[in-house]
Design a protein around this motif. Structure first.
Motif, mmCIF file in Angstrom:
data_model
loop_
_atom_site.group_PDB
_atom_site.id
_atom_site.type_symbol
_atom_site.label_atom_id
_atom_site.label_comp_id
_atom_site.label_asym_id
_atom_site.label_seq_id
_atom_site.Cartn_x
_atom_site.Cartn_y
_atom_site.Cartn_z
ATOM 1 N N ARG A 60 -3.660 -3.442 18.229
ATOM 2 C CA ARG A 60 -3.191 -2.243 17.536
ATOM 3 C C ARG A 60 -4.386 -1.444 17.062
ATOM 4 N NH1 ARG A 60 -0.584 -3.203 11.613
ATOM 5 N NH2 ARG A 60 0.188 -1.121 12.178
ATOM 6 N N PHE A 61 -4.199 -0.143 16.981
ATOM 7 C CA PHE A 61 -5.228 0.760 16.481
ATOM 8 C C PHE A 61 -4.538 1.886 15.718
ATOM 9 C CE2 PHE A 61 -7.155 4.952 17.105
ATOM 10 C CZ PHE A 61 -8.369 4.782 16.465
ATOM 11 N N ALA A 62 -5.101 2.252 14.574
ATOM 12 C CA ALA A 62 -4.585 3.386 13.814
ATOM 13 C C ALA A 62 -5.744 4.106 13.142
ATOM 14 C CB ALA A 62 -3.565 2.928 12.779
ATOM 15 N N TRP A 63 -5.761 5.408 13.277
ATOM 16 C CA TRP A 63 -6.751 6.261 12.595
ATOM 17 C C TRP A 63 -5.985 7.198 11.680
ATOM 18 C CZ3 TRP A 63 -7.336 11.706 13.925
ATOM 19 C CH2 TRP A 63 -8.306 12.349 13.152
ATOM 20 N N ILE A 64 -6.350 7.196 10.404
ATOM 21 C CA ILE A 64 -5.659 8.014 9.407
ATOM 22 C C ILE A 64 -6.669 8.978 8.790
ATOM 23 C CG2 ILE A 64 -4.306 7.982 7.282
ATOM 24 C CD1 ILE A 64 -3.617 5.050 7.987
ATOM 25 N N TRP A 65 -6.358 10.266 8.899
ATOM 26 C CA TRP A 65 -7.216 11.314 8.341
ATOM 27 C C TRP A 65 -6.483 11.994 7.197
ATOM 28 C CZ3 TRP A 65 -6.610 16.826 8.555
ATOM 29 C CH2 TRP A 65 -7.723 17.545 8.077
ATOM 30 N N SER A 66 -7.115 12.056 6.031
ATOM 31 C CA SER A 66 -6.518 12.673 4.844
ATOM 32 C C SER A 66 -7.459 13.711 4.258
ATOM 33 C CB SER A 66 -6.163 11.602 3.810
ATOM 34 O OG SER A 66 -7.301 10.780 3.525
ATOM 35 N N GLY A 67 -8.017 14.540 5.138
ATOM 36 C CA GLY A 67 -8.969 15.571 4.705
ATOM 37 C C GLY A 67 -8.326 16.756 4.024
ATOM 38 N N ALA A 84 -1.856 15.346 2.321
ATOM 39 C CA ALA A 84 -1.465 15.329 3.732
ATOM 40 C C ALA A 84 -2.204 14.205 4.441
ATOM 41 C CB ALA A 84 -1.784 16.674 4.392
ATOM 42 N N SER A 85 -1.646 13.769 5.554
ATOM 43 C CA SER A 85 -2.313 12.760 6.369
ATOM 44 C C SER A 85 -1.923 12.952 7.824
ATOM 45 C CB SER A 85 -1.936 11.341 5.900
ATOM 46 O OG SER A 85 -0.545 11.130 5.983
ATOM 47 N N LEU A 86 -2.900 12.719 8.682
ATOM 48 C CA LEU A 86 -2.700 12.744 10.128
ATOM 49 C C LEU A 86 -2.955 11.334 10.636
ATOM 50 C CD1 LEU A 86 -2.268 14.455 12.748
ATOM 51 C CD2 LEU A 86 -4.770 14.660 12.845
ATOM 52 N N LYS A 87 -2.001 10.811 11.423
ATOM 53 C CA LYS A 87 -2.105 9.441 11.900
ATOM 54 C C LYS A 87 -2.040 9.414 13.424
ATOM 55 C CE LYS A 87 0.306 7.566 7.829
ATOM 56 N NZ LYS A 87 1.389 6.691 7.344
ATOM 57 N N LEU A 88 -3.011 8.738 14.021
ATOM 58 C CA LEU A 88 -2.992 8.464 15.451
ATOM 59 C C LEU A 88 -2.880 6.957 15.614
ATOM 60 C CD1 LEU A 88 -3.298 9.429 18.405
ATOM 61 C CD2 LEU A 88 -5.773 9.096 18.137
ATOM 62 N N MET A 89 -1.839 6.505 16.328
ATOM 63 C CA MET A 89 -1.532 5.077 16.373
ATOM 64 C C MET A 89 -1.274 4.626 17.807
ATOM 65 S SD MET A 89 1.132 5.428 13.211
ATOM 66 C CE MET A 89 1.574 7.041 13.879
ATOM 67 N N TYR A 90 -1.767 3.428 18.106
ATOM 68 C CA TYR A 90 -1.516 2.820 19.406
ATOM 69 C C TYR A 90 -1.195 1.337 19.173
ATOM 70 C CZ TYR A 90 -2.297 0.549 23.890
ATOM 71 O OH TYR A 90 -2.145 -0.215 25.025
ATOM 72 N N TRP A 141 2.131 13.613 11.542
ATOM 73 C CA TRP A 141 1.587 14.479 10.499
ATOM 74 C C TRP A 141 2.563 14.482 9.332
ATOM 75 C CZ3 TRP A 141 -2.474 16.895 8.588
ATOM 76 C CH2 TRP A 141 -2.311 17.986 7.739
ATOM 77 N N GLU A 142 2.058 14.193 8.133
ATOM 78 C CA GLU A 142 2.856 14.191 6.917
ATOM 79 C C GLU A 142 2.168 15.068 5.888
ATOM 80 O OE1 GLU A 142 2.972 10.104 5.826
ATOM 81 O OE2 GLU A 142 4.286 9.508 7.489
ATOM 82 N N HIS A 143 2.953 15.963 5.232
ATOM 83 C CA HIS A 143 2.326 16.941 4.338
ATOM 84 C C HIS A 143 3.283 17.267 3.198
ATOM 85 C CE1 HIS A 143 0.335 21.159 3.806
ATOM 86 N NE2 HIS A 143 -0.050 20.292 2.878
ATOM 87 N N GLN A 181 0.849 -1.179 0.000
ATOM 88 C CA GLN A 181 0.000 0.000 0.000
ATOM 89 C C GLN A 181 0.890 1.236 0.000
ATOM 90 O OE1 GLN A 181 -2.181 0.498 3.717
ATOM 91 N NE2 GLN A 181 -0.622 -0.699 4.778
ATOM 92 N N SER A 182 0.263 2.388 -0.233
ATOM 93 C CA SER A 182 0.985 3.646 -0.184
ATOM 94 C C SER A 182 1.426 3.930 1.249
ATOM 95 C CB SER A 182 0.085 4.781 -0.682
ATOM 96 O OG SER A 182 0.624 6.038 -0.334
ATOM 97 N N ALA A 183 2.655 4.426 1.397
ATOM 98 C CA ALA A 183 3.158 4.746 2.729
ATOM 99 C C ALA A 183 2.308 5.821 3.401
ATOM 100 C CB ALA A 183 4.611 5.206 2.640
ATOM 101 N N SER A 184 1.695 6.700 2.616
ATOM 102 C CA SER A 184 0.868 7.751 3.212
ATOM 103 C C SER A 184 -0.410 7.195 3.833
ATOM 104 C CB SER A 184 0.520 8.802 2.153
ATOM 105 O OG SER A 184 -0.238 8.221 1.099
ATOM 106 N N GLN A 185 -0.855 6.011 3.393
ATOM 107 C CA GLN A 185 -2.066 5.399 3.932
ATOM 108 C C GLN A 185 -1.758 4.248 4.884
ATOM 109 O OE1 GLN A 185 -5.278 6.513 3.385
ATOM 110 N NE2 GLN A 185 -4.163 8.217 2.439
#
Length: 654
Positions: free
Chosen positions: A428-435, A439-445, A480-482, A55-59
């Motif tokens: 594991r949990f990950a939430w990825i926002w690409s609004g 750019a993408s915001l990732k919250l990971m546990y 955060w990646e942009h 998959q794409s590294a951004s996702q």
């Protein structure tokens, strides 16, 4: 004066091909056009480590760092240590025999890379005695055969089980599209190291493909990594050497892929005896023999279902030979042999049958057929023998759920059951926002564990100390990646980890035991910039603080790492000059205080024609003298000084 001569030599060698090529004004060939460097940043580079599918590294549900074959060639990376040293958050050192890797400020003295899981094409390669990741000259894969290396930092036990404590490193080899025909390579450097490599690959019209690679190296007269008496310097060099061979092969037909590899390394180091001894010096030796054979099968089952299965057999044989001399001058040998044999089974089924879901379930099994550490005089009954018996079973499930165009959630859990470490459950949990575009915001546990190994049992058993409980880590990370435009992107991440029952050696009792709770917080900042002229810049700064409940900093835990990689075309991609700066802050190992340092490396890569690469590299340009104590003892080892290296690669055939 020596530094000036070396720089003048490098300038002369670099200038000659540059001047010759500057006079050539012929139009670019198709091969040259294919070599042209993209001016777009690598935001959507593919990775497969964080989720076990491409998959794409951004996702991806983790921060993932990738070093490609292009990076390896341009920056003259010679081995896995060089590759990992260039990645954010990782630091590498050595003692002449073993390469040690620390991650995010956690590099326990005496640890044999057991807290990082290493994969080759998705197959775990940590051995079953020390849980060691063998990354030195005994490693299976020559760097010329690497297509890319992916590093996913943070706990990875929800997918990979044991050893994925600080992260997962996946070394992905090239296919026959890049290893076709006959390729040969030769390297030589100013430290008397010589290397040769040959590979042959073929893809048939009937659909099968295969390649085979052989390599060998030899280094003699290695200088002592610590201070010796002037009269002993020549004697030390005569008995300090390193040599080895590797074989790696791949064959693929239909859904089947077969791989095999073996490596042999023999490293010699002298032990200079006191004047009253009947001999002045004896020859210590460390001998590595490793091999593996694996088969994997992939098949689409229809209706958006796919199946993956792999089975592998591995062996790791490590022998240390320590001669001792009797008063009658007879030389006897004391051997320490660590022998491991084990099998791995990996089954996975995945589906996209349900809309917006990528669901995967898997089962892994490891059978440790042989685990032994035997020590004693050669040819006699051993003084000590330790044996292990372990089986590991892991079941996991993961769902990557696309909520809408802007939101994606990854949920996963794995349960491991082992004879030694009992049962362990890791989510594991990950939430990825690409609004925001590009750019993408990732919250990971996530959480991870590592159980004690046979080596730690061998240290504790003679002192009747109990085997430590499995160590555990939990990490929360926000990233955060942009990409501001096609030429510039940046990233920033912050993380906090809590470590419980970390297995550490007690300096007073000299046994392994579980430590108190440890907290680790840090941030990683990075940027990538590309210019229309082909210039490329990558920079990373890693900051962290790790301390126990009393506020004491851990050993071998640098607070800051800085990485800078720059590449400049001199004549398109025919001639390119690249630079590296690798910086590390000060740290302590027990009573030893180690100052910070910055290393500068440079590589000139010349491609005079199709199928020919010539590289000239200068490492540690300023000849910085820096030391390390990776084993946790007071003795410090001097690390590599200035080295000049020449490399020639030639490809024959289509």
């Amino acid at each position: 004066m020596r530094m000036r001569k070396t720089c003048l030599l490098l300038a002369a060698v670099c200038g000659a091909p540059a001047a010759a090529l500057a006079q050539q004004q012929a139009p670019a060939s198709l091969e040259e056009l294919l070599r042209q460097t993209s001016t777009d940043v690598t935001r959507d580079i593919e990775e497969s480590t964080s989720s076990r599918f491409a998959q794409s590294a951004s996702q991806a549900p983790s921060v993932t760092y990738v070093v490609t074959a292009i990076d390896i060639a341009r920056h003259g990376m010679r081995n896995m240590a060089d590759i990992l040293r260039s990645m954010p958050g990782l630091y590498v050192t050595g003692d002449g025999n073993f390469s040690y890797v620390g991650a995010r400020g956690l590099g326990r003295p005496g640890d044999f890379n057991a807290r990082l899981l290493f994969l080759v094409d998705g197959m775990r390669i940590n051995e079953n005695i020390y849980d060691a990741g063998l990354l030195g000259a005994e490693f299976f894969v020559d760097v010329d055969l690497i297509d890319r290396v992916e590093y996913a930092p943070g706990p990875g036990s929800a997918l990979y089980g044991n050893n994925a404590f600080f992260g997962v490193v996946n070394i992905i080899t090239k296919g026959t599209d890049k290893l076709h025909g006959l390729q040969v390579r030769a390297n030589v450097d100013s430290d008397r190291k010589r290397e040769v490599r040959a590979s042959v690959g073929h893809r048939s019209e009937q659909g099968w493909e295969a390649w085979l690679a052989l390599s060998a190296f030899r280094q003699d007269g290695i200088a002592a990594p610590f201070s010796v008496l002037p009269q002993d310097e020549g004697l030390y060099k005569d008995h300090n050497w390193d040599r080895g061979q590797r074989l790696l092969a791949m064959g693929r037909y239909g859904g089947w892929t077969l791989r095999a590899g073996l490596s042999h390394r023999e490293q010699g180091a002298p032990r200079i005896l006191p004047p009253e001894a009947p001999l002045p010096v004896v020859q210590n030796r460390n001998i590595y023999n490793n091999n593996f054979l694996s088969a994997e099968y992939r098949r689409d089952l229809g209706n958006d279902w796919s199946l993956y299965g792999a089975v592998s057999s591995k062996r790791s044989d490590y022998l240390s030979v320590y001669p001792f001399v009797r008063m009658d001058a007879a030389v006897l040998e004391f051997d320490n042999l660590a022998l491991g044999r084990w099998y791995n089974l990996d089954l996975r089924i995945s589906t996209q049958r349900w809309r917006d879901h990528e669901l995967m379930a898997g089962f892994e099994y490891q059978y440790d057929r042989t685990q032994s550490i035997v020590a004693g005089p050669a040819g006699e009954e051993p003084d000590a023998a330790f044996y292990g018996n372990n089986r590991r079973r892991g079941l996991f499930v993961q769902d990557s759920w696309r909520l809408n165009d802007a939101h994606r959630v990854t949920l996963g859990v794995r349960r491991d059951s082992t004879m030694v470490g009992g049962t362990n459950t890791n989510p594991r949990f990950a939430w990825i926002w690409s609004g925001v575009p590009d750019a993408s915001l990732k919250l990971m546990y996530g959480s991870a564990y590592r159980e004690a190994n046979l080596f730690e049992f061998q240290v504790n058993a003679p002192l009747e100390a109990p085997l430590p409980s499995p160590e555990r880590i939990r990490t929360l990370e926000l990233a955060w990646e942009h990409a501001l435009n096609h030429n510039f992107q940046y990233r920033a991440s912050v993380y906090a980890s809590r470590l419980r029952d970390l297995i550490s050696i007690n300096r007073e009792s000299t046994v392994f035991e579980n430590s108190d709770s440890i907290r680790n917080v840090g941030a990683e900042l990075g940027l990538e910039r590309r210019w229309s002229g082909g210039q490329q810049l990558q920079a990373a700064l890693s900051l962290q603080r790790t301390a126990d409940t009393a506020g004491r900093r851990l050993d071998n835990s640098p607070r800051a790492l800085a990485k800078l990689l720059y590449s400049q075309p001199l004549q398109g991609d025919r001639l390119r000059l690249s630079w590296q700066m690798l910086g590390q802050s000060r740290r302590s190992i027990g009573p030893v205080a180690l100052p910070g340092y910055a290393l500068f490396n440079s590589t000139l890569l010349w491609r005079p024609g199709v199928g020919t690469d010539i590289a000239l590299s200068l490492y540690n340009i300023a000849n910085v003298r820096y030391y390390d104590a990776p084993s946790g003892v007071d003795e410090q080892f001097r690390q590599e000084g200035r080295v000049l290296r020449f490399s020639l690669t030639r490809q024959f055939g289509p």
